[in-house]
Design a protein around this motif. Structure first.
Motif, short mmCIF file in Angstrom:
data_model
loop_
_atom_site.label_atom_id
_atom_site.label_comp_id
_atom_site.label_asym_id
_atom_site.label_seq_id
_atom_site.Cartn_x
_atom_site.Cartn_y
_atom_site.Cartn_z
N GLY A 27 -9.60 2.85 10.96
CA GLY A 27 -8.34 2.59 11.65
C GLY A 27 -7.86 3.80 12.44
O GLY A 27 -8.60 4.35 13.25
N ASN A 28 -6.66 4.25 12.14
CA ASN A 28 -6.04 5.31 12.92
C ASN A 28 -6.02 6.65 12.18
O ASN A 28 -5.82 6.69 10.97
CB ASN A 28 -4.60 4.93 13.29
CG ASN A 28 -4.55 3.76 14.25
OD1 ASN A 28 -5.33 3.69 15.19
ND2 ASN A 28 -3.64 2.83 13.99
N THR A 29 -6.18 7.71 12.94
CA THR A 29 -5.94 9.07 12.46
C THR A 29 -4.65 9.56 13.09
O THR A 29 -4.52 9.58 14.32
CB THR A 29 -7.08 10.02 12.85
OG1 THR A 29 -8.28 9.60 12.19
CG2 THR A 29 -6.76 11.46 12.47
N ILE A 30 -3.68 9.92 12.25
CA ILE A 30 -2.39 10.41 12.73
C ILE A 30 -2.18 11.81 12.16
O ILE A 30 -2.07 11.99 10.94
CB ILE A 30 -1.24 9.47 12.33
CG1 ILE A 30 -1.49 8.08 12.91
CG2 ILE A 30 0.10 10.03 12.80
CD1 ILE A 30 -0.48 7.03 12.46
N ALA A 31 -2.15 12.80 13.04
CA ALA A 31 -2.00 14.19 12.62
C ALA A 31 -0.61 14.68 12.97
O ALA A 31 -0.36 15.16 14.08
CB ALA A 31 -3.06 15.07 13.28
N THR A 32 0.32 14.53 12.02
CA THR A 32 1.63 15.16 12.15
C THR A 32 1.53 16.62 11.73
O THR A 32 2.23 17.48 12.25
CB THR A 32 2.68 14.42 11.29
OG1 THR A 32 2.68 13.04 11.66
CG2 THR A 32 4.07 15.00 11.48
N GLY A 33 0.64 16.87 10.78
CA GLY A 33 0.29 18.23 10.38
C GLY A 33 -0.84 18.76 11.25
O GLY A 33 -0.89 18.47 12.45
N ASP A 34 -1.77 19.48 10.63
CA ASP A 34 -2.79 20.19 11.40
C ASP A 34 -4.21 19.80 10.97
O ASP A 34 -4.49 19.66 9.78
CB ASP A 34 -2.64 21.70 11.22
CG ASP A 34 -1.26 22.19 11.63
OD1 ASP A 34 -0.79 21.76 12.70
OD2 ASP A 34 -0.66 22.97 10.87
N ILE A 35 -5.06 19.63 11.94
CA ILE A 35 -6.50 19.56 11.73
C ILE A 35 -7.04 20.88 12.27
O ILE A 35 -6.97 21.13 13.48
CB ILE A 35 -7.14 18.37 12.45
CG1 ILE A 35 -6.52 17.05 11.94
CG2 ILE A 35 -8.65 18.36 12.25
CD1 ILE A 35 -6.99 15.82 12.70
N SER A 36 -7.53 21.74 11.40
CA SER A 36 -7.86 23.10 11.82
C SER A 36 -9.17 23.58 11.21
O SER A 36 -9.36 23.53 9.99
CB SER A 36 -6.75 24.07 11.40
OG SER A 36 -7.14 25.42 11.63
N VAL A 37 -10.06 24.04 12.09
CA VAL A 37 -11.27 24.74 11.65
C VAL A 37 -11.29 26.14 12.27
O VAL A 37 -12.34 26.69 12.55
CB VAL A 37 -12.55 23.94 11.99
CG1 VAL A 37 -12.61 22.65 11.21
CG2 VAL A 37 -12.65 23.68 13.50
N ASN A 38 -10.08 26.69 12.47
CA ASN A 38 -9.98 28.06 12.99
C ASN A 38 -10.75 29.02 12.07
O ASN A 38 -10.68 28.90 10.84
CB ASN A 38 -8.52 28.50 13.05
CG ASN A 38 -7.70 27.69 14.02
OD1 ASN A 38 -8.23 26.97 14.86
ND2 ASN A 38 -6.38 27.80 13.91
N ASP A 39 -11.49 29.93 12.66
CA ASP A 39 -12.19 30.99 11.94
C ASP A 39 -13.32 30.47 11.06
O ASP A 39 -13.84 31.24 10.24
CB ASP A 39 -11.26 31.81 11.03
CG ASP A 39 -9.91 32.13 11.64
OD1 ASP A 39 -9.77 32.01 12.87
OD2 ASP A 39 -9.00 32.49 10.88
N LYS A 40 -13.71 29.22 11.17
CA LYS A 40 -14.71 28.66 10.25
C LYS A 40 -16.13 28.70 10.81
O LYS A 40 -17.07 28.19 10.18
CB LYS A 40 -14.35 27.20 9.91
CG LYS A 40 -12.97 27.01 9.31
CD LYS A 40 -12.83 27.68 7.97
CE LYS A 40 -11.50 27.31 7.31
NZ LYS A 40 -11.30 27.98 6.02
N GLY A 41 -16.31 29.30 12.01
CA GLY A 41 -17.61 29.28 12.66
C GLY A 41 -18.47 30.50 12.37
O GLY A 41 -18.38 31.11 11.29
N TYR A 42 -19.30 30.86 13.32
CA TYR A 42 -20.21 31.98 13.14
C TYR A 42 -19.44 33.25 12.81
O TYR A 42 -18.34 33.47 13.32
CB TYR A 42 -21.05 32.18 14.39
CG TYR A 42 -22.04 31.07 14.67
CD1 TYR A 42 -22.85 30.56 13.66
CD2 TYR A 42 -22.18 30.54 15.95
CE1 TYR A 42 -23.77 29.55 13.93
CE2 TYR A 42 -23.10 29.54 16.22
CZ TYR A 42 -23.89 29.04 15.20
OH TYR A 42 -24.79 28.05 15.47
#
Length: 371
Positions: free
Chosen positions: A136-151
């Protein structure tokens, strides 16, 4: 009324999900498999059951960035069997790193105010990616964050040069001289010289970061070409790490890590809070002779949906800032890539999105499924 959606958005078996705190929803295990085969060897087969969705991803080395999503058909003692022959080869030999990622299949996904949907950080072998299917639906009132999670960013060192940042081939300090001021030829930032505390170079991806400051600083990472990682993100990688700052006494600061990967398949996506894959700002060094590390590059965001409402620059994959050193500063990280494939789309992103509106199989009502 809930609209019936194509199977590309999953079957909803994991029900409705509400995220109220910081939470990672994927499971990761190292693995490998040969193109054309259905067997994928894994370290932790107990993470999977028949019928689950799994993403297979070449996170570093090999044909870096290759990925596919499959249904698990069976689980063995040291492997999983997928529903159709592998489209790609996945290697974890030597510096190559590939993994299998368990994917949740939600009926609906809500990130409440104060909630953060994230992923495990890339540790050199696994992690670095958030992937979910939502019927169904994804509703992000907060945060979806992958900051700093990479190389990972390059290391710092006292009385020495900093390390190179990591990119899609290998980590800089794993090759040759860890204090090499040049870029590491895979999107990572350079290290930094130690004679007068020169700054680390910024990590690069879709755009280049900037060189560190000083007479002989760490250079910015090399640009990741669209031949390597297309704007369509049919191959996908995190952002590269910045180079570590040098020092002639005490410690310079390490380079910032790159942004991770977000891959979201959802019937609808509304971003009222934020969705970010930003590179890390390098931390200012505490030593008076230390130079600043370079900022990490932004990562990758790939969205597939019927209806995307992204707001105004609430979706970002930007580079981190270089650190300020007592002598010289680190360079800034470059931007990542954002791709959205939707039936209808509104909003803007930073950097600007690559998008295709309409014409997708899930817009036409065709059955699209994972075998």
């Amino acid at each position: 009324m809930v609209q019936e959606l194509a199977p590309i958005f999953g079957n909803g078996k994991d029900g409705d999900k509400i995220v109220t705190a910081t939470e990672s929803v994927n499971f990761y295990t190292a693995g490998d498999g040969a193109s054309g085969q259905k067997e994928f060897s894994v370290d932790s087969p107990e993470l999977f059951a028949s019928g689950d969705l799994v993403m297979l991803w070449q996170g570093r080395g090999g044909i870096f960035g290759d990925f596919e999503i499959q249904r698990v058909a069976g689980v063995g003692a040291n492997s999983i069997e997928v529903g159709s022959p592998l489209a790609n080869a996945y290697s974890r030999s030597g510096d190559d790193k590939s993994q299998a990622i368990w994917i949740p299949e939600y009926q609906g996904l809500t990130i409440s105010a104060g909630g953060v949907l994230t992923c495990d950080a890339w540790d050199g072998t696994i992690g670095g990616i958030l992937v979910a299917a939502v019927r169904g639906n994804t509703i992000a009132t907060g945060d979806i964050s992958v900051n700093d999670k990479g190389y990972r960013g390059g290391a710092n060192s006292g009385q020495n040069a900093g390390g190179q940042g990591e990119g899609f081939n290998l980590r800089g300090e794993e090759v040759g001289n860890p204090g090499d001021q040049t870029s590491n030829d895979n999107g990572g930032g350079g290290g930094a010289g130690n004679v007068v505390s020169w700054g680390g170079g910024g990590g690069s991806y879709a755009t280049q970061g900037t060189d560190g400051v000083g007479d002989n600083p760490g250079l910015k990472g090399d640009l990741v070409s669209t031949d390597d990682i297309p704007t369509t993100l049919t191959r996908i990688i995190p952002g590269a790490g910045g180079g570590g700052g040098g020092s002639n006494g005490g410690l310079g600061s390490p380079g910032g890590a790159g942004g991770g990967v977000i891959y979201l398949l959802s019937g609808g996506i509304t971003v009222a809070g934020s969705m970010t894959s930003n590179g890390k700002d390098a931390i200012d060094p505490s030593a008076p002779q230390g130079a600043g590390g370079g900022g990490g590059a932004g990562g990758s965001i790939l969205l597939k949906t019927k209806n995307g409402v992204l707001g105004t620059n609430k979706v970002t994959a930007t580079g981190g800032d270089g650190a300020t050193g007592a002598f010289d500063n680190g360079g800034n990280g470059g931007d990542g890539r954002i791709r959205v494939e939707a039936c209808a789309l509104t909003g803007s992103t930073d950097p600007a999105v690559s998008s295709v509106e309409g014409g997708h199989s899930w817009c036409k009502g065709n059955v699209v499924s994972f075998l």
